[in-house]
Design an enzyme around this catalytic site. Structure first.
Site, PDB file in Angstrom:
ATOM      1  N   PRO A   1      21.806  -0.404  20.614  1.00 19.62           N
ATOM      2  CG  PRO A   1      21.473  -1.850  18.810  1.00 19.62           C
ATOM      3  CD  PRO A   1      20.869  -1.419  20.116  1.00 19.62           C
TER       4      PRO A   1
ATOM      5  NE  ARG B   1      31.238   2.798  19.717  1.00 22.18           N
ATOM      6  CZ  ARG B   1      31.883   3.917  19.987  1.00 22.18           C
ATOM      7  NH1 ARG B   1      32.774   4.373  19.131  1.00 22.18           N
ATOM      8  NH2 ARG B   1      31.673   4.550  21.116  1.00 22.18           N
TER       9      ARG B   1
ATOM     10  CB  CYS C   1      45.862  26.320  14.283  1.00 25.48           C
ATOM     11  SG  CYS C   1      47.312  27.209  14.850  1.00 25.48           S
TER      12      CYS C   1
END
Length: 459
Positions: free
Chosen positions: A310, A312, A380
């Site tokens: 594990p 995340r 941008c």
């Protein structure tokens, strides 16, 4: 640090579903300010500036301890390796080490970080689909616990290096079981057409196994697979386990080889937005262990050590990112864009694979949300949108926005696009907050750049 707070009327409880993910006691409101893990988010933004990554050490440790309670302590002959690509710093290494977990690294840089943090190398799993000669040399010389082999060439390189260094290298072979996880295609990894692993095809996997078994410098411990990331369905795990255990049976019958370890990867889903149906960790781990146990008995083979990775799941919900609101642009009858001072460089996931987040106006958490806006980054790029259609109260320049569940794959995937400095990372501890990664400066951005003598303009 805020203690003993009185909880105000919270719109955040209506804004997000707290299905065991970002748990209720971690998000509160005192006055008008958002409280995350007992700390005032607005005060953190004022003190350290924005954008700002904020991580709760307590939440990370609670996750580690839950997985120890519900997996390691419940099932014998099991291991857990934190998937460090989700978030890795020297401090994170120390937290994981102190909790007794292993570490999964995928590059020389991640391995170097673990080395500098003095992480125990025998608890490191070294992954990667294209490890360089130098990376393998580093791993073998420092005696990492397991090298997870991804291709045929790697076996030969490891064999040669181990022979030169007079080492015996323990490996797992990563296989692609041909199972697709129910997730975005960019984070699905277990299908047959994948850049990861050796496919379970005749003439491929058996050749790799025989090559490893015959080597005097390599000890093949077992196999690894990884289906994908942020998965909410256990069925893909159990199906892959059946496929790989059939391989174990074949190896025992045909080669007399008994597999000792099975690494089933990670990918357990967490809460990002109200469409996520989050499951308890036992939803996955119980299914994995029950399938391994029952199917091994059915096939009459030994039950291997089972490893999960594990990443995340441990760190994702432990983090938030704080931004300052800048321009608010309303296009009548179309959309209102709320721009913040970060975006794509500090969180590329929405642009990469349409990841969805939820946010709170941290200095107005007591106000009812009554309008829908789109949270835009400052790069941008038209695609630099953090959140489409976020429900908020009246929002204006100078407000502080907190984006939730950003502990994983934000700092670790950050860039300097548009020459934006990377944010600082603040760790919320029991009694104090600490900067564990300094904010970059403009000078940092150009510190490695050089002007050749021929380009120098005489003035």
């Amino acid at each position: 640090m805020i203690v003993g707070i009185t909880v105000a009327t919270l719109y955040i409880l209506r804004l997000i579903s707290l299905k065991g993910a970002v748990r209720m006691e971690k998000l509160d409101c005192i006055g008008s300010n958002l409280i995350f893990a007992d700390y005032d988010a607005v005060e953190l933004a004022k003190k350290y500036g924005t954008p700002l990554y904020v991580l709760s050490e307590n939440i990370i440790r609670e996750k580690c301890r839950k997985i120890k309670l519900d997996f390691l302590n419940r099932y014998p002959n099991t291991k857990v390796a934190y998937a460090s690509k989700a978030f890795l710093t020297l401090s994170m290494c120390k937290i994981i080490e102190s909790e007794g977990l292993g570490l999964d690294v995928v590059s020389g840089g991640e391995l170097y970080t673990a080395l500098k943090a003095d992480f125990p190398m025998d608890k490191v799993f070294f992954h990667g689909n294209n490890k360089s000669y130098e990376e393998l040399q580093m791993a073998i010389s420092n005696e990492v616990g397991r090298i997870v082999v991804d291709n045929f060439d790697e076996i030969e390189i490891i064999d040669d290096l181990a022979n030169e260094m007079k080492k015996k290298v323990k490996i797992l072979i990563r296989v692609s079981p041909g199972v697709e996880g129910k997730t975005h295609k960019y984070i699905s990894t277990g299908q047959k057409d994948s850049k990861f692993g050796i496919p379970l095809l005749e003439g491929s996997i058996d050749e790799a196994v025989i090559k490893a078994i015959k080597s005097k410098n390599i000890e093949l411990m077992g196999f690894h697979f990884h289906i994908g990331s942020n998965l909410f369905d256990k069925d893909s795990y159990t199906l892959a386990i059946e496929i790989v255990l059939n391989l174990f049976k074949w190896l025992k019958n045909e080669l007399g080889f008994v597999v000792k370890e099975l690494n089933t990867g990670g990918g357990f889903g967490i809460y990002y937005n109200k469409t996520d149906t989050v499951k308890d960790i036992t939803y996955y781990t119980d299914a994995i262990m029950e399938k391994v146990s029952s199917y091994c008995r059915e096939l009459n083979i030994d039950i291997p050590t089972v490893i999960i990775e594990p990443g995340r799941w441990i760190v994702g919900e432990a983090g938030i990112t704080l931004y300052s609101v800048g321009a608010v642009k309303e296009i009548p009858n179309v959309r209102t864009y709320v721009s913040v001072d970060g975006g794509l460089p500090d969180n590329p996931r929405p642009a990469l694979y349409n990841a969805k987040y939820e946010a709170i106006v941290a200095n107005k958490c007591n106000l009812k949300p009554d309008r829908v806006v789109t949270i835009a980054g400052k790069c941008c790029e038209t695609g630099d949108i953090l959140i489409w259609d976020q429900l908020v109260p009246k929002i204006e320049r100078g407000d502080i926005l907190g984006v939730l569940s950003t502990g994983a794959y934000n700092y670790s995937m950050s860039s300097n696009y548009n020459k934006l400095p990377k944010p600082a990372v603040v760790l919320l501890r029991e009694k104090e907050e600490c900067v564990i990664v300094k904010r970059e400066t403009y000078e940092d951005l150009i510190s490695k750049e050089m002007i050749p003598e021929g380009l120098a303009v005489k003035k």
